[in-house]
Design a protein around this motif. Structure first.
Motif, mmCIF file in Angstrom:
data_model
loop_
_atom_site.group_PDB
_atom_site.id
_atom_site.type_symbol
_atom_site.label_atom_id
_atom_site.label_comp_id
_atom_site.label_asym_id
_atom_site.label_seq_id
_atom_site.Cartn_x
_atom_site.Cartn_y
_atom_site.Cartn_z
ATOM 1 N N ALA A 173 46.855 37.990 49.119
ATOM 2 C CA ALA A 173 46.463 37.531 47.784
ATOM 3 C C ALA A 173 44.954 37.519 47.598
ATOM 4 O O ALA A 173 44.454 37.848 46.518
ATOM 5 C CB ALA A 173 47.035 36.141 47.519
ATOM 6 N N LEU A 177 43.088 39.697 44.767
ATOM 7 C CA LEU A 177 42.235 39.113 43.732
ATOM 8 C C LEU A 177 40.841 39.727 43.750
ATOM 9 O O LEU A 177 40.236 39.978 42.696
ATOM 10 C CB LEU A 177 42.139 37.599 43.933
ATOM 11 N N PRO A 199 53.613 34.129 42.945
ATOM 12 C CA PRO A 199 52.230 33.800 42.564
ATOM 13 C C PRO A 199 51.211 34.798 43.090
ATOM 14 O O PRO A 199 50.220 35.101 42.416
ATOM 15 C CB PRO A 199 52.016 32.412 43.176
ATOM 16 N N ASP A 200 51.441 35.319 44.310
ATOM 17 C CA ASP A 200 50.503 36.259 44.919
ATOM 18 C C ASP A 200 50.427 37.577 44.154
ATOM 19 O O ASP A 200 49.492 38.362 44.362
ATOM 20 C CB ASP A 200 50.912 36.553 46.371
ATOM 21 N N GLU A 203 48.958 36.309 39.941
ATOM 22 C CA GLU A 203 47.543 35.971 39.767
ATOM 23 C C GLU A 203 46.642 37.206 39.714
ATOM 24 O O GLU A 203 45.831 37.339 38.785
ATOM 25 C CB GLU A 203 47.087 35.018 40.866
ATOM 26 N N THR A 206 47.189 39.051 36.502
ATOM 27 C CA THR A 206 46.551 38.341 35.387
ATOM 28 C C THR A 206 45.067 38.646 35.323
ATOM 29 O O THR A 206 44.510 38.921 34.245
ATOM 30 C CB THR A 206 46.745 36.819 35.547
ATOM 31 N N ARG A 207 44.389 38.604 36.469
ATOM 32 C CA ARG A 207 42.954 38.861 36.502
ATOM 33 C C ARG A 207 42.653 40.318 36.138
ATOM 34 O O ARG A 207 41.639 40.603 35.483
ATOM 35 C CB ARG A 207 42.387 38.528 37.880
#
Length: 298
Positions: A173, A177, A199-200, A203, A206-207
């Motif tokens: 993750a 990111l 979630p990994d 996120e 999303t970014r």
């Protein structure tokens, strides 16, 4: 949806119910599980009979039918009846601890075949074409996934790399990111998540979207967080059993989706893809010849 826009197609109904199950309310999940366990019986049941069997109210059954895209329970029953006309697809066929290996072979093969067929039924050329367009024009492509879905992301990136596209896969993750925040308009970020709630994966996707990148999701659940987040959603399918948890059941269908995207991209970039494949093949073959045991012997 079916051609009339009223609910799901009969050949994908059970697979879709399975995919959206985690996102339903507890009461709706009770009704949905009955559909998955015995769709033919549900198709024969009145709303009163199903209410008694599920221990839920008739209003809950109607809401569940509407959550699945139907006007009401009668329309859901009709779709299930149509699915029941394909009896082989409604036999559970779960693996049992005492199954002989000959039976294991047939059941595993059947589960994989059904996952492929269910995915093909939901994978439209229009949706696939939009993803192919985005990848062909991308400056850089990221792929995010964890566990078995991470292996699918790795496979996707490796395939694109072989035809000369700048592609990277991330299962960590923090690294995902780090890469995602550097993506911008003209880049593509693809997330792979069976549940659509990892979630990994959510996120970094999303970014990436915040930076202007085109986002793509491969998931079993069309009502999941990742499906709502992504610009383009490609639905995979796969049924969980005791011996085949979700990560394994969906892997084959996710790989099918990845292969379809890859072939579409390779077709659109045929000349450069062929040149890149030939170059990478020559490099690997030359390395293999130099390092083979036979060559190292005195």
């Amino acid at each position: 949806m079916d051609d009339s826009g009223n609910g799901l197609r009969a050949d994908t109904l059970v697979a879709t119910v399975r995919g959206v199950l985690p996102s339903l309310t507890p009461a709706a999940q009770t009704v949905a599980r009955l559909i998955l366990e015995d769709p033919a019986t549900v198709a024969r049941s009145t709303i009163t009979e199903l209410s008694a069997a599920s221990g839920t109210s008739e209003a809950t059954i109607v809401r569940t039918a509407r959550l699945l895209g139907f006007a009401g329970y009668p329309q859901l029953r009709l779709a299930l009846a149509a699915a029941a006309a394909q009896p082989d697809r409604l036999v559970p066929g779960d693996l049992a601890p005492d199954d002989p290996l000959s039976e294991v072979i047939h059941k595993v093969a059947r589960a994989e075949s059904e996952a492929i067929n269910d995915t093909v039924a939901q994978l439209t050329s229009e949706r696939l074409g939009l993803v192919v367009d985005a990848v062909v024009g991308a400056r850089r492509i990221d792929a995010y996934g964890v566990g078995a879905s991470g292996l699918v992301a790795e496979d996707f990136a490796q395939k694109l790399l072989r035809i000369g596209l700048s592609s990277h896969a991330f299962q960590d993750a923090h690294l995902a990111l780090t890469s995602a925040v550097l993506l911008k308009h003209g880049d593509v970020a693809l997330g792979v998540s069976t549940s659509g709630e990892t979630p990994d994966v959510i996120e970094p996707l999303t970014r990436a979207a915040e930076g202007g990148a085109t986002t793509v999701a491969i998931t079993n659940n069309p009502r999941s967080t990742i499906a709502e987040l992504a610009e383009h959603v490609l639905i995979s399918a796969g049924r969980e059993t005791e011996f085949r948890p979700g990560a394994l059941a969906s892997r084959i269908s996710q790989l099918l989706v990845v292969d379809c995207v890859f072939v579409g991209v390779a077709q659109r970039t045929f000349d450069s893809s062929q040149e890149a494949l030939a170059s990478t093949r020559r490099a690997v073959n030359a390395f293999t010849r130099r390092t083979s045991p036979a060559r190292r012997q005195p």
